[in-house]
Design an enzyme around this catalytic site. Structure first.
Site, PDB file in Angstrom:
ATOM      1  N   HIS A 195      -5.528   7.251  -1.842  1.00 55.99           N
ATOM      2  CA  HIS A 195      -6.476   6.265  -1.326  1.00 55.99           C
ATOM      3  C   HIS A 195      -7.686   6.195  -2.257  1.00 55.99           C
ATOM      4  O   HIS A 195      -8.093   7.206  -2.818  1.00 55.99           O
ATOM      5  CB  HIS A 195      -6.925   6.647   0.083  1.00 55.99           C
ATOM      6  CG  HIS A 195      -5.819   6.565   1.072  1.00 55.99           C
ATOM      7  ND1 HIS A 195      -5.559   7.544   1.987  1.00 55.99           N
ATOM      8  CD2 HIS A 195      -4.881   5.599   1.264  1.00 55.99           C
ATOM      9  CE1 HIS A 195      -4.501   7.191   2.721  1.00 55.99           C
ATOM     10  NE2 HIS A 195      -4.077   6.022   2.294  1.00 55.99           N
ATOM     11  N   HIS A 205       1.575   4.281  -2.852  1.00 54.63           N
ATOM     12  CA  HIS A 205       1.530   5.745  -2.683  1.00 54.63           C
ATOM     13  C   HIS A 205       2.739   6.363  -3.391  1.00 54.63           C
ATOM     14  O   HIS A 205       2.609   7.319  -4.143  1.00 54.63           O
ATOM     15  CB  HIS A 205       1.590   6.125  -1.201  1.00 54.63           C
ATOM     16  CG  HIS A 205       0.279   6.071  -0.476  1.00 54.63           C
ATOM     17  ND1 HIS A 205      -0.895   6.571  -0.998  1.00 54.63           N
ATOM     18  CD2 HIS A 205      -0.040   5.608   0.760  1.00 54.63           C
ATOM     19  CE1 HIS A 205      -1.873   6.405  -0.120  1.00 54.63           C
ATOM     20  NE2 HIS A 205      -1.390   5.813   0.951  1.00 54.63           N
ATOM     21  N   HIS A 223       0.848  -1.201   0.000  1.00 54.54           N
ATOM     22  CA  HIS A 223       0.000   0.000   0.000  1.00 54.54           C
ATOM     23  C   HIS A 223       0.885   1.253   0.000  1.00 54.54           C
ATOM     24  O   HIS A 223       0.673   2.174  -0.798  1.00 54.54           O
ATOM     25  CB  HIS A 223      -0.909  -0.060   1.236  1.00 54.54           C
ATOM     26  CG  HIS A 223      -1.694   1.173   1.515  1.00 54.54           C
ATOM     27  ND1 HIS A 223      -3.047   1.251   1.272  1.00 54.54           N
ATOM     28  CD2 HIS A 223      -1.345   2.375   2.041  1.00 54.54           C
ATOM     29  CE1 HIS A 223      -3.489   2.436   1.629  1.00 54.54           C
ATOM     30  NE2 HIS A 223      -2.480   3.153   2.093  1.00 54.54           N
ATOM     31  N   GLU A 224       1.885   1.285   0.866  1.00 56.22           N
ATOM     32  CA  GLU A 224       2.760   2.468   0.946  1.00 56.22           C
ATOM     33  C   GLU A 224       3.604   2.618  -0.320  1.00 56.22           C
ATOM     34  O   GLU A 224       3.799   3.729  -0.813  1.00 56.22           O
ATOM     35  CB  GLU A 224       3.659   2.397   2.188  1.00 56.22           C
ATOM     36  CG  GLU A 224       2.916   2.384   3.528  1.00 56.22           C
ATOM     37  CD  GLU A 224       1.887   3.487   3.695  1.00 56.22           C
ATOM     38  OE1 GLU A 224       2.064   4.567   3.101  1.00 56.22           O
ATOM     39  OE2 GLU A 224       0.886   3.255   4.406  1.00 56.22           O
TER      40      GLU A 224
HETATM   41 ZN   LIG Z   1      -2.276   5.130   2.687  1.00 53.76          ZN
END
Ligand SMILES: [Zn+2]
Length: 282
Positions: free
Chosen positions: A73, A67, A63-64
């Site tokens: 998100h 980014h 997830h990071e």
């Molecule tokens: Zn996040």
């Protein structure tokens, strides 16, 4: 485990990979710290990705990393209110900004539908101050919201699309009075298949004040009832298998934006679609 998360990212995404820094000017520095967070996209120079002690799950790390690759998100999409309700009274103080919507100039939907199963979607109770849900899905029959097992198919498609590994096609056409355009079809339509990782966009315009009639001549794309795998999007209405009743629709205004998306897959897929568009001179 960080290594494992990077390996998983690199295995799932064909278009970009994280590699060890080799004198590069722009790079991601992964650091221990408080919380789990990252800049979104390339900052220039060193940019930090923080993994606190509670971030040591592979899905959280992916997830990071996503980014850092440029993704917000999922619930930051500007169209999210159609899909989730934000219960502001349950949001932890100071965390309101985490539930802000991003404008279309900052966040591109890349032509995709809303994805409850995205690794970039928060769970119902993320940053809840009282244990009650912060996000209530308007429909999410599979209960996917907030999963951190790995990328969804759409997550991977979006990465590959954004970094230029998806084949693009389409056309912009302005039709005259009584005009007809019948070349809107999936590539390789006549050979009864279409390729994975394809995105096409057509913009068809009628003379001012007139509407368009979109005729469905053939439609058979891989997808569920919700058309969340491969689909066509006509002015924000999604189709994949079922033609509309009467086999046609009218546009509300004088133009039609038609997007076709085929996600990653292991080979060519059977089916495709063919549409024709005509000016409806009422
Ligand atoms: Zn996040």
């Amino acid at each position: 485990m960080i290594k494992e998360a990077i390996l998983q990212f690199n295995r799932d995404v064909t278009c970009i990979n994280f590699v060890p820094r080799n004198g590069d000017i722009d790079y991601v520095m992964i650091k221990n710290g408080y919380g789990c967070h990252s800049s979104i996209g390339r900052d220039g120079g060193e940019q930090v990705l923080v993994l606190g002690d509670n971030c040591f799950y592979k899905g959280v790390m992916i997830h990071e990393l996503n980014h850092a690759a440029g993704f917000f998100h999922e619930q930051s999409r500007f169209d999210r209110d159609k899909y989730v309700q934000v219960n502001w009274e349950n949001v932890q103080d100071g965390k309101q900004d985490d539930f802000a919507k991003q404008s279309p100039t900052i966040l591109s939907l890349l032509g995709t539908t809303y994805d409850y199963g995205s690794i970039m979607h928060y769970g119902a109770k993320t940053f809840s101050k009282n244990g009650n849900p912060v996000l209530t899905p308007r429909y999410d029959p599979h209960g996917l919201m907030g999963q951190r097992n790995g990328f969804s198919k759409l997550d991977i498609w979006k990465l590959n699309y954004m970094y230029g590994c998806v084949k693009a096609c389409g056309n912009d056409v302005t039709l005259p009075e009584n005009g007809v355009y019948d070349m809107i079809q999936s590539p390789y339509f006549t050979q009864n298949y279409y390729e994975p990782e394809t995105a096409c966009q057509w913009t068809i315009k009628a003379p001012a004040g007139q509407r368009l009639k979109v005729n469905f001549e053939f439609l058979n794309l891989i997808g569920s009832e919700k058309c969340d795998i491969d689909f066509i999007l006509i002015n924000n209405e999604t189709f994949c298998k079922k033609k509309p009743t009467k086999d046609f629709i009218y546009t509300k205004g004088s133009s039609a934006k038609i997007v076709f998306i085929s996600q990653a897959g292991s080979g060519n897929k059977p089916g495709g679609f063919k549409l024709s568009v005509s000016v409806d001179g009422k």
